[in-house]
Design an enzyme around this catalytic site. Sequence first.
Site, mmCIF file in Angstrom:
data_model
loop_
_atom_site.group_PDB
_atom_site.id
_atom_site.type_symbol
_atom_site.label_atom_id
_atom_site.label_comp_id
_atom_site.label_asym_id
_atom_site.label_seq_id
_atom_site.Cartn_x
_atom_site.Cartn_y
_atom_site.Cartn_z
ATOM 1 N N LEU A 46 0.839 -0.997 0.000
ATOM 2 C CA LEU A 46 0.083 -0.007 0.139
ATOM 3 C C LEU A 46 0.817 1.266 0.087
ATOM 4 O O LEU A 46 1.870 1.196 0.724
ATOM 5 C CB LEU A 46 -0.922 0.010 1.371
ATOM 6 C CG LEU A 46 -2.184 -0.533 1.309
ATOM 7 C CD1 LEU A 46 -2.912 -0.640 2.643
ATOM 8 C CD2 LEU A 46 -3.098 0.049 0.207
ATOM 9 N N ASP A 47 0.587 2.080 -0.859
ATOM 10 C CA ASP A 47 1.366 3.582 -0.509
ATOM 11 C C ASP A 47 1.461 4.018 0.907
ATOM 12 O O ASP A 47 0.381 3.884 1.457
ATOM 13 C CB ASP A 47 0.510 4.483 -1.638
ATOM 14 C CG ASP A 47 0.855 4.149 -3.009
ATOM 15 O OD1 ASP A 47 1.613 3.531 -3.430
ATOM 16 O OD2 ASP A 47 -0.092 4.770 -3.902
ATOM 17 N N PRO A 48 2.655 4.593 1.125
ATOM 18 C CA PRO A 48 2.492 5.270 2.398
ATOM 19 C C PRO A 48 1.294 6.166 2.631
ATOM 20 O O PRO A 48 0.953 6.279 3.711
ATOM 21 C CB PRO A 48 3.958 6.004 2.319
ATOM 22 C CG PRO A 48 4.680 5.284 1.339
ATOM 23 C CD PRO A 48 3.802 4.788 0.283
#
Length: 308
Positions: A46-48
């Site tokens: 997941l993106d930060p």
Amino acid sequence: MRPRITFRPLHGILLLDKPAGLSSNNALQAARRLLRAEKGGHTGSLDPLATGLLPLCFGEATKIAGLLLGSAKAYDADIVLGVTTDTDDADGQPLRERPVPALSEAALQAALAPFIGRIQQQAPIYSALKQGGEPLYAKARRGEVIEAPVREVEVHAITLTSYASPRLRLRVTCGSGTYIRSLARDLGEALGCGAHIAALRRVWVEPFRTPEMITLEALTALVESGADAAQLLLPVAAGLSDFAQITLDATLVARFRMGQRLRDPAFPEGQVAVFDTDGSPAGLGLVDADGRLSPQRLFNGLNAAAAC
């Protein structure tokens, strides 16, 4: 000095609610330390900036992490029209600002329609995809000119859940490899004003459609209370519920574990989960058109009664 952690063998799946601002790998390592698990892996980054469901696999469950990586997922995406950024989300630097046209719900629905189905999508330059053995984001941070790859992805459904210019919210159900940041970017260009992701939350990952997630804060509090957080792990079998299942007696399970092919015309064709008669998962196999079952992945040390 931080006390030395004694790690232990644990087998199961933790449904983590990843916080914003933390990479998926950092979230995994934090949970692994709290659980004191010897071996762990996540099921796709997941993106930060993103929050939400990050299934974490420990022990024997890591053998199915790749299968979960390839499964369908759903996201709630908050999109801001009129501004583009270098990362295609709110963490990036603004690139261009343009006026947002007056848009009706019908106009938005019409703009979204071409993004449903099998589509060609260019990945963000700030992504973990590798080029020449190096993540694209590393090249982008050095200021290199990058041509991000274009790949075919599948978007199963897009629902417009709210719109108040310049913000809109979408529920996106998609297959593996789909970048919601790219979807927002491309939608903005289709509307002529640009766009970026303001917030992103993953709400489910197949087969966990109604996940009971736990935050790192809650996991930490549980550990600090003296409780064994291993009780939160789902059994490995929970990750196999989407597969056709075959139950074998102890003799056939032993042969399966030795790598022998088994034949039964009643076996369902395709990838299957193989269980012992006591309900414990023995492994994954592939059944051909003639009913021959070939072992693919074997699970060790699992039983029906315990997740870990």
